[in-house]
Design a protein around this motif. Structure first.
Motif, PDB file in Angstrom:
ATOM      1  N   ALA A  95      13.951   6.585   4.094  1.00  0.00           N
ATOM      2  CA  ALA A  95      13.597   7.999   3.499  1.00  0.00           C
ATOM      3  C   ALA A  95      12.288   8.377   4.230  1.00  0.00           C
ATOM      4  CB  ALA A  95      13.399   7.798   1.932  1.00  0.00           C
ATOM      5  N   HIS A  96      11.879   9.696   3.714  1.00  0.00           N
ATOM      6  CA  HIS A  96      10.457  10.077   4.223  1.00  0.00           C
ATOM      7  C   HIS A  96       9.459   9.929   3.025  1.00  0.00           C
ATOM      8  CE1 HIS A  96       7.511  12.045   6.375  1.00  0.00           C
ATOM      9  NE2 HIS A  96       8.459  12.500   7.446  1.00  0.00           N
ATOM     10  N   PHE A  97       8.849   8.665   2.990  1.00  0.00           N
ATOM     11  CA  PHE A  97       7.911   8.682   2.046  1.00  0.00           C
ATOM     12  C   PHE A  97       6.714   9.547   1.567  1.00  0.00           C
ATOM     13  CE2 PHE A  97       5.876   6.001   5.264  1.00  0.00           C
ATOM     14  CZ  PHE A  97       4.570   6.356   5.309  1.00  0.00           C
ATOM     15  N   ALA A  98       6.372  10.322   2.858  1.00  0.00           N
ATOM     16  CA  ALA A  98       5.502  11.484   2.780  1.00  0.00           C
ATOM     17  C   ALA A  98       5.910  12.407   1.837  1.00  0.00           C
ATOM     18  CB  ALA A  98       4.882  11.921   4.052  1.00  0.00           C
ATOM     19  N   ILE A  99       7.231  12.711   1.581  1.00  0.00           N
ATOM     20  CA  ILE A  99       7.850  13.850   0.562  1.00  0.00           C
ATOM     21  C   ILE A  99       8.182  13.585  -0.703  1.00  0.00           C
ATOM     22  CG2 ILE A  99       7.929  15.360   2.590  1.00  0.00           C
ATOM     23  CD1 ILE A  99      11.115  14.880   2.287  1.00  0.00           C
ATOM     24  N   ALA A 100       7.802  12.166  -1.060  1.00  0.00           N
ATOM     25  CA  ALA A 100       8.306  11.695  -2.422  1.00  0.00           C
ATOM     26  C   ALA A 100       7.767  12.369  -3.672  1.00  0.00           C
ATOM     27  CB  ALA A 100       8.150  10.394  -2.369  1.00  0.00           C
ATOM     28  N   GLU A 101       8.379  12.587  -4.912  1.00  0.00           N
ATOM     29  CA  GLU A 101       7.989  12.737  -5.904  1.00  0.00           C
ATOM     30  C   GLU A 101       7.299  11.459  -6.556  1.00  0.00           C
ATOM     31  OE1 GLU A 101       6.690  14.982  -9.125  1.00  0.00           O
ATOM     32  OE2 GLU A 101       7.771  15.924  -7.504  1.00  0.00           O
ATOM     33  N   GLY A 102       6.057  11.232  -6.613  1.00  0.00           N
ATOM     34  CA  GLY A 102       5.467  10.181  -7.034  1.00  0.00           C
ATOM     35  C   GLY A 102       5.613   8.896  -6.012  1.00  0.00           C
ATOM     36  N   LYS A 103       5.287   7.696  -6.371  1.00  0.00           N
ATOM     37  CA  LYS A 103       5.242   6.591  -5.195  1.00  0.00           C
ATOM     38  C   LYS A 103       6.827   6.247  -5.017  1.00  0.00           C
ATOM     39  CE  LYS A 103       2.368   3.223  -4.037  1.00  0.00           C
ATOM     40  NZ  LYS A 103       0.902   2.724  -4.065  1.00  0.00           N
TER      41      LYS A 103
ATOM     42  N   ASN B  99       0.629  -1.080  -0.087  1.00  0.00           N
ATOM     43  CA  ASN B  99      -0.092  -0.128   0.111  1.00  0.00           C
ATOM     44  C   ASN B  99       0.679   1.266  -0.081  1.00  0.00           C
ATOM     45  OD1 ASN B  99      -2.362  -1.472   0.105  1.00  0.00           O
ATOM     46  ND2 ASN B  99      -2.532  -1.606   2.291  1.00  0.00           N
ATOM     47  N   THR B 100       2.060   1.321   0.676  1.00  0.00           N
ATOM     48  CA  THR B 100       2.946   2.326   0.768  1.00  0.00           C
ATOM     49  C   THR B 100       3.957   2.482  -0.252  1.00  0.00           C
ATOM     50  OG1 THR B 100       2.772   2.104   3.200  1.00  0.00           O
ATOM     51  CG2 THR B 100       4.508   3.500   2.206  1.00  0.00           C
ATOM     52  N   PHE B 101       4.364   1.320  -0.752  1.00  0.00           N
ATOM     53  CA  PHE B 101       5.312   1.422  -1.830  1.00  0.00           C
ATOM     54  C   PHE B 101       5.450   0.786  -3.165  1.00  0.00           C
ATOM     55  CE2 PHE B 101       7.858   0.232   2.115  1.00  0.00           C
ATOM     56  CZ  PHE B 101       8.303   1.630   2.675  1.00  0.00           C
ATOM     57  N   GLU B 102       5.660   1.137  -4.003  1.00  0.00           N
ATOM     58  CA  GLU B 102       5.566   0.352  -5.242  1.00  0.00           C
ATOM     59  C   GLU B 102       6.717  -0.920  -5.306  1.00  0.00           C
ATOM     60  OE1 GLU B 102       6.952   1.371  -9.857  1.00  0.00           O
ATOM     61  OE2 GLU B 102       5.457   2.561  -9.065  1.00  0.00           O
ATOM     62  N   VAL B 103       6.123  -1.626  -4.957  1.00  0.00           N
ATOM     63  CA  VAL B 103       7.259  -3.092  -4.841  1.00  0.00           C
ATOM     64  C   VAL B 103       7.571  -3.756  -6.096  1.00  0.00           C
ATOM     65  CG1 VAL B 103       7.401  -5.357  -3.573  1.00  0.00           C
ATOM     66  CG2 VAL B 103       6.112  -3.517  -2.474  1.00  0.00           C
ATOM     67  N   ALA B 104       8.927  -3.461  -6.659  1.00  0.00           N
ATOM     68  CA  ALA B 104       9.381  -4.128  -7.740  1.00  0.00           C
ATOM     69  C   ALA B 104       9.235  -5.597  -7.912  1.00  0.00           C
ATOM     70  CB  ALA B 104      10.852  -3.860  -7.802  1.00  0.00           C
ATOM     71  N   ASP B 105       9.041  -6.195  -8.982  1.00  0.00           N
ATOM     72  CA  ASP B 105       8.662  -7.577  -9.209  1.00  0.00           C
ATOM     73  C   ASP B 105       9.912  -8.343  -8.819  1.00  0.00           C
ATOM     74  OD1 ASP B 105       5.927  -6.795 -10.137  1.00  0.00           O
ATOM     75  OD2 ASP B 105       6.615  -6.899 -12.293  1.00  0.00           O
ATOM     76  N   THR B 106      10.808  -7.692  -9.100  1.00  0.00           N
ATOM     77  CA  THR B 106      12.446  -8.299  -8.721  1.00  0.00           C
ATOM     78  C   THR B 106      12.573  -8.643  -7.197  1.00  0.00           C
ATOM     79  OG1 THR B 106      13.184  -6.213  -8.876  1.00  0.00           O
ATOM     80  CG2 THR B 106      13.255  -7.865 -10.915  1.00  0.00           C
ATOM     81  N   CYS B 107      11.645  -8.021  -6.392  1.00  0.00           N
ATOM     82  CA  CYS B 107      11.739  -8.201  -5.103  1.00  0.00           C
ATOM     83  C   CYS B 107      11.459  -9.536  -4.708  1.00  0.00           C
ATOM     84  CB  CYS B 107      11.087  -7.298  -3.940  1.00  0.00           C
ATOM     85  SG  CYS B 107      11.474  -5.531  -4.207  1.00  0.00           S
ATOM     86  N   GLU B 108      12.374 -10.607  -4.094  1.00  0.00           N
ATOM     87  CA  GLU B 108      12.102 -11.900  -3.670  1.00  0.00           C
ATOM     88  C   GLU B 108      11.245 -12.125  -2.551  1.00  0.00           C
ATOM     89  OE1 GLU B 108      15.980 -13.437  -3.090  1.00  0.00           O
ATOM     90  OE2 GLU B 108      16.813 -13.364  -5.148  1.00  0.00           O
ATOM     91  N   LYS B 109      10.414 -12.860  -2.572  1.00  0.00           N
ATOM     92  CA  LYS B 109       9.416 -13.243  -1.464  1.00  0.00           C
ATOM     93  C   LYS B 109      10.451 -13.354  -0.149  1.00  0.00           C
ATOM     94  CE  LYS B 109       5.386 -13.733   0.581  1.00  0.00           C
ATOM     95  NZ  LYS B 109       4.363 -14.944   0.355  1.00  0.00           N
ATOM     96  N   GLU B 110      11.075 -14.146  -0.186  1.00  0.00           N
ATOM     97  CA  GLU B 110      12.053 -14.291   0.904  1.00  0.00           C
ATOM     98  C   GLU B 110      12.481 -12.966   1.502  1.00  0.00           C
ATOM     99  OE1 GLU B 110      16.304 -16.310   2.373  1.00  0.00           O
ATOM    100  OE2 GLU B 110      15.389 -17.023   0.444  1.00  0.00           O
ATOM    101  N   GLU B 111      12.965 -12.202   1.108  1.00  0.00           N
ATOM    102  CA  GLU B 111      13.472 -10.756   0.862  1.00  0.00           C
ATOM    103  C   GLU B 111      12.353  -9.948   1.777  1.00  0.00           C
ATOM    104  OE1 GLU B 111      16.390  -9.530   1.595  1.00  0.00           O
ATOM    105  OE2 GLU B 111      17.488 -11.212   1.020  1.00  0.00           O
ATOM    106  N   LEU B 112      11.203 -10.099   0.826  1.00  0.00           N
ATOM    107  CA  LEU B 112       9.981  -9.175   1.637  1.00  0.00           C
ATOM    108  C   LEU B 112       9.524  -9.639   2.792  1.00  0.00           C
ATOM    109  CD1 LEU B 112       8.025  -9.125  -1.696  1.00  0.00           C
ATOM    110  CD2 LEU B 112       9.104  -7.274  -0.568  1.00  0.00           C
ATOM    111  N   VAL B 113       9.714 -11.017   3.289  1.00  0.00           N
ATOM    112  CA  VAL B 113       9.325 -11.420   4.507  1.00  0.00           C
ATOM    113  C   VAL B 113      10.149 -11.210   5.532  1.00  0.00           C
ATOM    114  CG1 VAL B 113       8.817 -13.547   5.677  1.00  0.00           C
ATOM    115  CG2 VAL B 113       7.961 -13.454   3.363  1.00  0.00           C
ATOM    116  N   ARG B 114      11.589 -11.256   4.930  1.00  0.00           N
ATOM    117  CA  ARG B 114      12.650 -10.716   6.244  1.00  0.00           C
ATOM    118  C   ARG B 114      12.513  -9.430   6.648  1.00  0.00           C
ATOM    119  NH1 ARG B 114      18.514  -9.931   5.793  1.00  0.00           N
ATOM    120  NH2 ARG B 114      18.429  -9.263   3.683  1.00  0.00           N
ATOM    121  N   ALA B 115      12.285  -8.621   5.707  1.00  0.00           N
ATOM    122  CA  ALA B 115      12.102  -7.156   5.724  1.00  0.00           C
ATOM    123  C   ALA B 115      10.831  -6.855   6.554  1.00  0.00           C
ATOM    124  CB  ALA B 115      12.104  -6.524   4.342  1.00  0.00           C
ATOM    125  N   ALA B 116       9.776  -7.766   6.493  1.00  0.00           N
ATOM    126  CA  ALA B 116       8.468  -7.496   7.095  1.00  0.00           C
ATOM    127  C   ALA B 116       8.722  -7.820   8.499  1.00  0.00           C
ATOM    128  CB  ALA B 116       7.431  -8.217   6.603  1.00  0.00           C
TER     129      ALA B 116
END
Length: 470
Positions: free
Chosen positions: A350-358, A237-254
């Motif tokens: 980063a501060h995602f609330a002040i990003a140019e685009g997503k 919902n917050t990020f544009e998650v790249a398709d190249t992000c591995e599921k294992e890395e996403l779970v690890r970060a979560a």
């Protein structure tokens, strides 16, 4: 909500001489109070002080209210003896309001009154400036700090100044009550980043909370599958998650993000500085190489996080966030002499609330100068006016270094980092030279909009020097 005191000054000798003058001046003061309240401040308006006796009573009254700062409205000429007892009692920042009812007296209408008594009363309603040198003289000799707001009631710049003072007082309170967590250790050899925690606590009133990697690991080990699914939804919902992000890395970060949330909540942290390396392959390395996504979420939700254990920049980021302008963690990346810009960014957070685009969440096969691999943030700061802030520990003091510029369009580096192009009125060369000459660390906080005026006022409230480059 901050609480500010407002008292006006007048001279009791005038009231029986000039009918309606006191009521008219009280009306102006009430108008000022209502405008201040519209700036989200609780205003303790104690009315006009017109004698030394009343000054003593008013000082005691305001002291009980525990106000954050004091506004002194000069309604007409008044004796400095009606002011000094109040200020000495309170010992808080003072701003003198030299605010006339109108931009200028209507001379033709004034002189047509015919009655010199009425004319004198009318003049006294516009006589705010008369006391200003007297007050400054007494304050200077008494060692009392103060500032002025000078203008007239319908002047927009007057209300902008007042709003800026109130915003600065609010940020001062935020910093005075902030709990800054420090997790891990410094990046070895980065001497500019090393900070004196006692100086930071003394300068800002910040509480420094030392938190442990083993505590973070405990929270991470307790994360449930349901919590991970919820956090992954937040990522999407917050990020544009790249398709190249591995599921294992996403779970690890979560998992690490959830543990960070728990750490922040349990210690009531308002900001955080972190870094860790350790032996290759250890459990702590697994956490520290997966923190960027979670720390970016925290930063965008008013808990700014600075990497590389940059305590000073966590303070700068908190100031910018408290002003409501973001405060993204940045360092100097490159200069473009063809376009006369400086490029700044970082590998996160980063501060995602002040990003140019997503904001993009992307994989990195290697972090520059850090162990491991993982996910990182790719974004640019919103195009338009920006302010850079660095909290500097100099040889003799802690001070605030500020510059105003613009985030501009143009090519950036798609390396899985934040990076933006910045232009400054003095040019890229002069900016780099003058900024660096002040001796900041190589990090700074970047927020949207031009707020140097507010930072200047915050410096005065905190009794810190402010150096503005441009």
């Amino acid at each position: 909500m901050i609480k500010v005191g407002l008292f006006g000054i007048g001279l009791d000798t005038y009231w029986p001489q000039f009918k309606g003058l006191k009521e008219r001046l009280e009306g102006y003061q009430d108008h000022i109070a209502k405008k201040m309240e519209s700036f989200n401040a609780q205003v303790v308006n104690v009315g006009l002080v017109d004698s030394p006796e009343k000054a003593i009573v008013t000082g005691q009254q305001l002291k009980k209210e525990d106000i954050d700062m004091l506004f002194l409205y000069v309604s007409t000429y008044a004796l400095s003896s009606t002011v000094l007892p109040v200020i000495q009692k309170l010992k808080c920042p003072v701003v003198i309001l030299n605010i006339q009812p109108v931009a200028a007296i209507d001379y033709e209408k004034f002189n047509a009154l015919g009655d010199r008594g009425k004319m004198t009363g009318e003049w006294l309603a516009h006589c705010q400036a008369c006391s200003v040198p007297e007050l400054a003289n007494v304050f200077n000799r008494a060692g009392i700090g103060y500032d002025f707001v000078t203008g007239y009631l319908d002047e927009e710049s007057v209300w902008t100044e007042l709003r800026d003072w109130i915003d600065a007082a609010r940020v001062k309170r935020v910093m005075n009550n902030n709990r800054l967590g420090v997790l891990g250790h410094y990046y070895g050899g980065m001497l500019d980043v090393y900070s004196d925690l006692t100086k930071q606590a003394a300068a800002f009133g910040t509480h420094i909370e030392i938190v442990e990697m083993c505590e973070l690991k405990k929270y991470r080990d307790a994360v449930t599958d349901n919590e991970v699914e919820t956090k992954l939804e937040e990522f999407n919902n917050t990020f544009e998650v790249a398709d190249t992000c591995e599921k294992e890395e996403l779970v690890r970060a979560a998992k690490t993000s959830i543990a960070l949330d728990t750490l922040v909540q349990n210690h009531k942290l308002g900001s955080l500085a972190y870094y860790y390396e350790g032996e290759s392959g250890n459990a702590y390395e697994n956490m520290v190489t997966s923190v960027i996504a979670g720390n970016t979420l925290l930063t965008g939700k008013n808990v700014p996080v600075a990497g590389e254990y940059e305590v000073k920049n966590a303070q700068a980021m908190k100031i910018m966030d408290a002003f409501g302008v973001g405060g993204s963690f940045s360092e100097f990346y490159a200069m473009d002499f063809n376009d006369d810009i400086v490029m700044l960014g970082h590998d996160g957070p980063a501060h995602f609330a002040i990003a140019e685009g997503k904001v993009q969440l992307v994989p990195l096969p290697v972090y520059h100068g850090k162990p491991g691999k993982g996910l990182s943030i790719q974004m640019s700061v919103k195009h338009g006016p920006v302010t850079l802030l660095s909290v500097v520990e100099g040889k003799d003091d802690v001070f605030l270094l500020v510059a105003e510029g613009a985030s501009v369009e143009g090519p950036v580096l798609h390396i899985g980092n934040t990076n933006s192009r910045y232009r400054f009125s003095i040019g890229a060369r002069a900016f780099m030279n003058q900024w660096s000459k002040q001796g900041p660390s190589h990090h700074c906080a970047i927020g949207v909009g031009h707020i140097a005026n507010k930072i200047e006022k915050l410096g005065k409230l905190l009794n810190l020097r402010v150096v503005q480059i441009c």
